[in-house]
Design a protein around this motif. Structure first.
Motif, PDB file in Angstrom:
ATOM      1  N   THR A  72       0.847  -1.204   0.000  1.00 33.87           N
ATOM      2  CA  THR A  72       0.000   0.000   0.000  1.00 33.87           C
ATOM      3  C   THR A  72       0.875   1.244   0.000  1.00 33.87           C
ATOM      4  O   THR A  72       2.097   1.180   0.124  1.00 33.87           O
ATOM      5  CB  THR A  72      -0.921   0.019   1.221  1.00 33.87           C
ATOM      6  OG1 THR A  72      -0.106  -0.010   2.407  1.00 33.87           O
ATOM      7  CG2 THR A  72      -1.858  -1.184   1.215  1.00 33.87           C
ATOM      8  N   GLY A  73       0.208   2.407  -0.132  1.00 36.97           N
ATOM      9  CA  GLY A  73       0.906   3.696  -0.044  1.00 36.97           C
ATOM     10  C   GLY A  73       1.944   3.911  -1.115  1.00 36.97           C
ATOM     11  O   GLY A  73       2.991   4.521  -0.847  1.00 36.97           O
ATOM     12  N   VAL A  79       2.388  -2.658  -8.441  1.00 32.90           N
ATOM     13  CA  VAL A  79       3.386  -3.443  -7.730  1.00 32.90           C
ATOM     14  C   VAL A  79       2.707  -4.629  -7.033  1.00 32.90           C
ATOM     15  O   VAL A  79       1.566  -4.531  -6.566  1.00 32.90           O
ATOM     16  CB  VAL A  79       4.160  -2.566  -6.711  1.00 32.90           C
ATOM     17  CG1 VAL A  79       3.236  -1.997  -5.658  1.00 32.90           C
ATOM     18  CG2 VAL A  79       5.299  -3.350  -6.077  1.00 32.90           C
ATOM     19  N   MET A  80       3.397  -5.774  -6.978  1.00 35.84           N
ATOM     20  CA  MET A  80       2.867  -7.010  -6.383  1.00 35.84           C
ATOM     21  C   MET A  80       3.888  -7.563  -5.386  1.00 35.84           C
ATOM     22  O   MET A  80       5.083  -7.584  -5.659  1.00 35.84           O
ATOM     23  CB  MET A  80       2.605  -8.046  -7.485  1.00 35.84           C
ATOM     24  CG  MET A  80       2.219  -9.431  -6.984  1.00 35.84           C
ATOM     25  SD  MET A  80       2.203 -10.637  -8.348  1.00 35.84           S
ATOM     26  CE  MET A  80       0.766 -10.074  -9.255  1.00 35.84           C
ATOM     27  N   ALA A  81       3.413  -8.012  -4.238  1.00 31.53           N
ATOM     28  CA  ALA A  81       4.262  -8.680  -3.248  1.00 31.53           C
ATOM     29  C   ALA A  81       4.288 -10.180  -3.540  1.00 31.53           C
ATOM     30  O   ALA A  81       3.260 -10.780  -3.888  1.00 31.53           O
ATOM     31  CB  ALA A  81       3.747  -8.419  -1.845  1.00 31.53           C
ATOM     32  N   SER A  96       5.475  -2.130   2.986  1.00 28.73           N
ATOM     33  CA  SER A  96       5.547  -3.598   2.961  1.00 28.73           C
ATOM     34  C   SER A  96       4.780  -4.208   4.123  1.00 28.73           C
ATOM     35  O   SER A  96       4.553  -3.564   5.164  1.00 28.73           O
ATOM     36  CB  SER A  96       7.016  -4.030   3.028  1.00 28.73           C
ATOM     37  OG  SER A  96       7.755  -3.481   1.967  1.00 28.73           O
ATOM     38  N   TYR A  97       4.410  -5.495   3.946  1.00 24.90           N
ATOM     39  CA  TYR A  97       3.743  -6.249   5.005  1.00 24.90           C
ATOM     40  C   TYR A  97       4.536  -7.523   5.279  1.00 24.90           C
ATOM     41  O   TYR A  97       5.233  -8.043   4.398  1.00 24.90           O
ATOM     42  CB  TYR A  97       2.306  -6.577   4.609  1.00 24.90           C
ATOM     43  CG  TYR A  97       1.397  -5.378   4.700  1.00 24.90           C
ATOM     44  CD1 TYR A  97       0.827  -4.987   5.903  1.00 24.90           C
ATOM     45  CD2 TYR A  97       1.138  -4.618   3.564  1.00 24.90           C
ATOM     46  CE1 TYR A  97       0.000  -3.879   5.991  1.00 24.90           C
ATOM     47  CE2 TYR A  97       0.323  -3.506   3.625  1.00 24.90           C
ATOM     48  CZ  TYR A  97      -0.245  -3.135   4.844  1.00 24.90           C
ATOM     49  OH  TYR A  97      -1.037  -2.028   4.922  1.00 24.90           O
ATOM     50  N   PRO A  98       4.409  -8.078   6.519  1.00 22.92           N
ATOM     51  CA  PRO A  98       5.161  -9.294   6.871  1.00 22.92           C
ATOM     52  C   PRO A  98       4.866 -10.443   5.915  1.00 22.92           C
ATOM     53  O   PRO A  98       3.744 -10.604   5.435  1.00 22.92           O
ATOM     54  CB  PRO A  98       4.667  -9.612   8.287  1.00 22.92           C
ATOM     55  CG  PRO A  98       4.200  -8.300   8.829  1.00 22.92           C
ATOM     56  CD  PRO A  98       3.631  -7.551   7.672  1.00 22.92           C
ATOM     57  N   GLY A  99       5.883 -11.203   5.627  1.00 21.65           N
ATOM     58  CA  GLY A  99       5.758 -12.354   4.759  1.00 21.65           C
ATOM     59  C   GLY A  99       6.184 -12.092   3.322  1.00 21.65           C
ATOM     60  O   GLY A  99       6.444 -13.017   2.559  1.00 21.65           O
TER      61      GLY A  99
END
Length: 553
Positions: free
Chosen positions: A33-34, A106-108, A50-53
């Motif tokens: 996000t953001g 963008v993709m995690a 970013s997010y965990p994982g």
């Protein structure tokens, strides 16, 4: 009881279908996000939260919209991070086109969980900044038929495109002729240089450098002044000179051009045929000639040790793009023998410190010129030897049209145009024109701007878009301006859209020489011009009428 049985059956059936297990399709990472983008010309820094994982990220950029349900990357997109190299924010993406609109997402990603959904820029798209990798093009890189273009060696470019500038639209955009596109060689790309050849002289061109169809820079430039056509061209390099013998050598030709190298100084002197001593430079009869200064940062200077003399019959005599300096001649033309010319032209020419006349016809010879024109010229400090700027004081002299266009007359110390002598009569001049001219510090005490000898005689005079600045004898005494310089003795001029400063007045006691039709400017020459005492006649009064006066560089 029936109702409770139905409810129990429903719950049992639900547990049988799912067994309370998680669908692997929904076991995916949270989307970043953001997202924000800070773009320059050909790259951009992308940031996100970013997010965990999340182990790594994939960024997709395209000039086409990326919105929609499709998870796969689009054809023709730029994709970054597919090898797992983007592990954190921010990340710099490159190989973008300048001055372009891009969409981005963008993709995690992770090896343990499913990839996140794409996250999109809140502002939908971003724009790279404009660039111009072409260096400015100095005079030394412009020829009469070529233009050298340069850029930083090794940059990502593939082609040069160029077209003639045919004009401009109402909105100010260039109107171009047919476009020529040339593929650059590896050597040209590595050197950062290309020469556009086969061009026309005195012509504007728009040149663009491209990378696979995308413009990375544009310059609009004009080729040098075209070398005037003639049967023969004499090219004078530094240290060479124009001699009387060299003109006599080509006296059988009807036209020649003498090309002087830019920035060089040439002494001009001829031979007196009766004595063999130094004399005026005589143009052989039957010859048309152009004294041409090659265009450059500094024009060629002709140091006039002696005057120029028409030898007889001439189609034209041209001075183009040269500085003319009084090096002892005192006159430019001092014509004392029978002669005729269809045209005498001065274009882009500066005259400096001529003690006597720029043009003088003398000895009551039969001398005639159909058209004499000063076009985009500057005359500075003429007449210290008490001669008129142009002296035509006999009835045997003829000029059909005498025209001044976009010309500055700065410091004329005697008469302006003298056409009459009580013993020799009135010259035959049909018309005099001043168009977009600037006059300053001109006309000596009791002398005339134009003198035909009497009221209502002489040529018709037309003055348009001209500024009459300070006259040579203007003085301010007790708040009142006075002058002993005189205006026009002859036919009343037709004046339109022209202005006179308060220090530009003529002798108020000479009623017969005053003329009307100009607009009074409520200020002095110092109020109107940037620095007139030092020859800068650009307009500093922002409220002054545009398009009036001379515009010279």
């Amino acid at each position: 009881g029936a109702f409770m049985l139905l409810a129990t059956t429903s719950i049992t059936s639900c547990m049988d279908d799912n067994d309370w297990k998680t669908d692997s399709a929904y076991d995916r990472l949270f989307s970043p996000t953001g997202m924000s983008v800070d773009a320059s010309t050909t790259d951009a820094e992308v940031s996100w939260k970013s997010y965990p994982g999340s182990k790594y990220y994939i960024i997709e950029v395209s000039t086409d919209s990326l919105y929609g349900k499709t998870e796969e990357v689009r054809e023709n997109s730029l994709v970054y991070g597919q090898q797992g190299e983007i592990t954190s924010s921010p990340y710099k993406i490159d190989n973008l086109n300048s001055n372009s609109k891009y969409f981005i997402r963008v993709m995690a990603c992770s090896d343990e969980q499913g990839n996140s959904h794409w996250n999109y820029l809140e502002k939908i798209s971003f724009n790279t900044k404009a660039e111009n990798i072409l260096n400015s093009i100095p005079t030394s890189d412009r020829g009469e038929d070529f233009i050298n273009v340069t850029w930083e060696a090794g940059m990502a470019v593939t082609h040069i495109a160029y077209a003639e500038v045919m004009g401009s639209s109402e909105s100010g955009e260039a109107l171009l002729g047919d476009m020529t596109t040339v593929e650059l060689t590896a050597e040209q790309i590595a050197n950062g240089a290309y020469t556009v050849e086969g061009l026309k002289g005195s012509t504007g061109y728009q040149i663009t450098i491209l990378n696979n169809g995308h413009a990375r820079g544009t310059r609009t430039v004009t080729t040098r002044m075209e070398l005037p056509e003639a049967q023969h061209v004499i090219r004078l390099a530094a240290g060479e000179t124009l001699t009387q013998d060299s003109l006599i050598k080509y006296s059988n030709l009807s036209s020649i051009t003498v090309r002087f190298t830019e920035g060089e100084v040439y002494d001009i002197i001829g031979v007196d045929p009766s004595t063999g001593e130094d004399g005026g430079l005589i143009i052989p009869s039957g010859m048309s000639i152009t004294f041409f200064g090659a265009e450059g940062d500094v024009p060629a200077t002709l140091n006039m040790k002696r005057e120029v003399i028409m030898g007889g019959i001439h189609g034209y005599i041209h001075f183009v793009n040269v500085n003319l300096v009084d090096g002892g001649a005192q006159y430019l033309f001092n014509q004392g023998n029978d002669a005729t010319a269809e045209e005498v032209l001065f274009m882009n020419t500066n005259f400096t410190n001529f003690a006597r006349s720029i043009i003088r016809f003398k000895d009551q010879k039969a001398i005639s010129v159909d058209n004499m024109t000063f076009d985009n010229c500057v005359v500075t400090n003429q007449g210290s030897g008490n001669y008129a700027f142009i002296t035509l004081d006999a009835s045997t002299y003829t000029i059909n049209t005498l025209a001044f266009n976009n010309t500055v007359l700065n410091t004329l110390r005697h008469n302006g145009i003298l056409m009459y002598n009580s013993g020799r009569g009135l010259a035959k001049v049909d018309q005099i024109e001043f168009n977009n001219c600037t006059l300053y510090n001109y006309i000596g005490s009791t002398r005339y701007f134009v003198d035909s000898g009497a009221k209502d005689t002489g040529p018709s005079i037309k003055i348009t878009n001209t500024i009459f600045g300070k006259t040579f004898t203007s003085v301010l005494t007790d708040g009142v301006w006075d002058s002993k310089s005189r205006g026009i003795r002859g036919k009343a001029p037709v004046i339109s859209n022209s202005f006179m400063t308060v220090d530009g007045l003529f002798d108020p006691n000479q009623k017969s020489t005053l003329f009307t039709g100009y607009v009074d400017y409520n200020g002095t020459s110092d109020d109107l011009f940037t620095n007139p005492a030092n020859g800068d006649f650009s307009i500093k009064d922002r409220n002054f009428e545009p398009g009036v006066g001379a515009v010279t560089e």
